[in-house]
Design a protein around this motif. Structure first.
Motif, PDB file in Angstrom:
ATOM      1  N   PHE A 192       0.822  -1.209   0.000  1.00  0.00           N
ATOM      2  CA  PHE A 192       0.000   0.000   0.000  1.00  0.00           C
ATOM      3  C   PHE A 192       0.857   1.261   0.000  1.00  0.00           C
ATOM      4  O   PHE A 192       0.565   2.241  -0.708  1.00  0.00           O
ATOM      5  CB  PHE A 192      -0.933   0.002   1.208  1.00  0.00           C
ATOM      6  CG  PHE A 192      -1.766   1.256   1.335  1.00  0.00           C
ATOM      7  CD1 PHE A 192      -2.807   1.511   0.451  1.00  0.00           C
ATOM      8  CD2 PHE A 192      -1.501   2.182   2.332  1.00  0.00           C
ATOM      9  CE1 PHE A 192      -3.561   2.665   0.557  1.00  0.00           C
ATOM     10  CE2 PHE A 192      -2.250   3.330   2.456  1.00  0.00           C
ATOM     11  CZ  PHE A 192      -3.286   3.570   1.564  1.00  0.00           C
ATOM     12  N   LEU A 193       1.936   1.261   0.781  1.00  0.00           N
ATOM     13  CA  LEU A 193       2.816   2.432   0.841  1.00  0.00           C
ATOM     14  C   LEU A 193       3.528   2.651  -0.493  1.00  0.00           C
ATOM     15  O   LEU A 193       3.686   3.795  -0.942  1.00  0.00           O
ATOM     16  CB  LEU A 193       3.836   2.272   1.966  1.00  0.00           C
ATOM     17  CG  LEU A 193       3.281   2.327   3.390  1.00  0.00           C
ATOM     18  CD1 LEU A 193       4.400   2.177   4.406  1.00  0.00           C
ATOM     19  CD2 LEU A 193       2.518   3.624   3.639  1.00  0.00           C
ATOM     20  N   VAL A 194       3.978   1.581  -1.123  1.00  0.00           N
ATOM     21  CA  VAL A 194       4.621   1.707  -2.436  1.00  0.00           C
ATOM     22  C   VAL A 194       3.612   2.238  -3.459  1.00  0.00           C
ATOM     23  O   VAL A 194       3.930   3.118  -4.268  1.00  0.00           O
ATOM     24  CB  VAL A 194       5.193   0.354  -2.898  1.00  0.00           C
ATOM     25  CG1 VAL A 194       5.688   0.440  -4.336  1.00  0.00           C
ATOM     26  CG2 VAL A 194       6.333  -0.083  -1.974  1.00  0.00           C
ATOM     27  N   TYR A 195       2.391   1.716  -3.415  1.00  0.00           N
ATOM     28  CA  TYR A 195       1.335   2.182  -4.318  1.00  0.00           C
ATOM     29  C   TYR A 195       1.033   3.666  -4.082  1.00  0.00           C
ATOM     30  O   TYR A 195       0.874   4.447  -5.031  1.00  0.00           O
ATOM     31  CB  TYR A 195       0.076   1.345  -4.092  1.00  0.00           C
ATOM     32  CG  TYR A 195      -1.142   1.820  -4.862  1.00  0.00           C
ATOM     33  CD1 TYR A 195      -1.256   1.595  -6.226  1.00  0.00           C
ATOM     34  CD2 TYR A 195      -2.171   2.492  -4.219  1.00  0.00           C
ATOM     35  CE1 TYR A 195      -2.361   2.024  -6.940  1.00  0.00           C
ATOM     36  CE2 TYR A 195      -3.286   2.934  -4.915  1.00  0.00           C
ATOM     37  CZ  TYR A 195      -3.384   2.693  -6.273  1.00  0.00           C
ATOM     38  OH  TYR A 195      -4.472   3.122  -6.965  1.00  0.00           O
ATOM     39  N   THR A 196       0.971   4.072  -2.807  1.00  0.00           N
ATOM     40  CA  THR A 196       0.727   5.474  -2.477  1.00  0.00           C
ATOM     41  C   THR A 196       1.858   6.356  -2.988  1.00  0.00           C
ATOM     42  O   THR A 196       1.622   7.450  -3.517  1.00  0.00           O
ATOM     43  CB  THR A 196       0.594   5.643  -0.951  1.00  0.00           C
ATOM     44  OG1 THR A 196      -0.477   4.832  -0.480  1.00  0.00           O
ATOM     45  CG2 THR A 196       0.300   7.101  -0.598  1.00  0.00           C
TER      46      THR A 196
END
Length: 366
Positions: A139-143
């Protein structure tokens, strides 16, 4: 090493007293702080966070102290990003400048309560299901990717579903009545627009916490450190709002720097998940010992370095582009006439059109 119970209790009591005292000071004398006043308060809260880290070092160990500093810097930098939306909310609801301090203070307290619940839930999930780090990391990489993709796009605030519901259900006066949230008019009880502003600030911040909380859990597993880092990051946010003002526009590379930090922590979480892997379809459910662990001191170094580079590069890039004559005040403080029938009707029309389009936080954070 476990944190001493007496230290946790003393910290929570001290922070509660500090927040209540800050709120009392603001409520007693509503005003727009000067640059000097805002600078002193920001310095006070930053200094307080630095001192707390030293106390944490003395009471516990260097590991916890370093985790606190890394978490606090991450939360503080992500909170600065929140200011862009807070600026828009203040203008959107036409909050008078002398009332903005109290609006921000109450909104931040609401945000802290909501974040506290979020942190407790996150800690319980992490303790029971270590594989959740795969989800947090992805999720953090996607964000981070979305921050880079949408960098430079104009931001706009759209009321979330909760706020739109409140505006339709609650009887609200047309104008602000000082800092009051409840008044009697013609023998009938009414809410003032201030209640909507409080809720807008608090719930919007929670949307931003959807990436900041997983990010700090990537730096420490201790809920106490996660929460205190959030408290210290948000406590000085109100004064920082007035201190930075139109200078926020100069931080053109901030979102890029935040994207790098979030991507780094996301990768760190995934590596840690692999190192402690228990999922049967990955390496037969066995730990992958060959995956290196990133020490907390390296995480802190990278976070500090990225923030310094992003800030310096932004100031160099925008040097000479913003002058003292730039009309930044209305954008920052919403110096627009207070709520009237036409303004309220226009706000309702805009809120209705916002249905089905998602919140600003959803679009900005992905």
């Amino acid at each position: 090493m476990d944190l001493p119970v007496w230290f946790e209790v003393a910290t929570f009591v001290g922070l509660t007293v500090l927040l209540l005292a800050d709120l009392a000071i603001v409520a007693r004398r509503p005003h727009e702080p000067s640059m000097k006043e805002a600078s002193l308060w920001v310095s006070f809260y930053v200094g307080l966070a630095l001192i707390f880290g030293v106390v944490l070092l003395a009471v516990t160990n260097a590991q916890f102290a370093t985790e606190f500093y890394a978490g606090w810097l991450t939360e503080y930098s992500l909170s600065v990003d929140n200011l862009f939306v807070f600026v828009i909310i203040m203008a959107r609801f036409q909050v008078p400048r002398n009332l903005q301090q109290e609006a921000l203070m109450v909104g931040i307290i609401i945000a802290l309560v909501l974040r506290g619940v979020f942190i407790l839930l996150g800690a319980a999930v992490i303790e029971r299901f270590t594989w959740v780090f795969y989800i947090f990391g992805a999720f953090l990489v996607y964000t981070a990717i979305n921050l880079v993709r949408h960098r430079g796009e104009d931001e706009d605030y759209e009321e979330n579903a909760f706020i739109r519901r409140m505006r339709r259900v609650l009887p609200i006066t047309q104008d602000f009545r000082g800092s009051k949230i409840r008044v009697t008019q013609d023998g009938k009880k009414y809410w003032t627009p201030m209640i909507v502003v409080f809720l807008a600030l608090g719930t919007t911040d929670l949307l931003f916490a959807l990436d900041s909380i997983p990010a700090i859990f990537g730096l420490t597993k201790e809920p106490f450190i996660v929460f205190t880092a959030n408290v210290f990051a948000l406590m000085g946010l109100r004064q920082l709002y007035f201190l930075l003002g139109g200078l926020l526009k100069r931080l053109v590379y901030l979102s890029l720097g935040l994207a790098v930090i979030l991507a780094f922590i996301g990768v760190k979480l995934i590596m840690e998940a692999l190192h402690t892997n228990e999922l049967p379809f990955i390496n037969g459910g066995e730990h992958i010992e060959s995956v290196p662990e990133i020490p907390i001191w390296l995480s802190l170094t990278i976070i500090v370095g990225v923030l310094i580079v992003a800030t310096v590069a932004s100031l160099i890039k925008t040097r000479g582009q913003f002058t003292s004559e730039s009309p930044t005040e209305p954008e920052i403080a919403g110096e627009i006439p207070s709520h009237g029938p036409e303004a309220l009707a226009d706000a309702e029309r805009r809120a209705t059109r916002a249905d089905g389009h998602g919140t600003e936080g959803d679009r900005h954070r992905g």
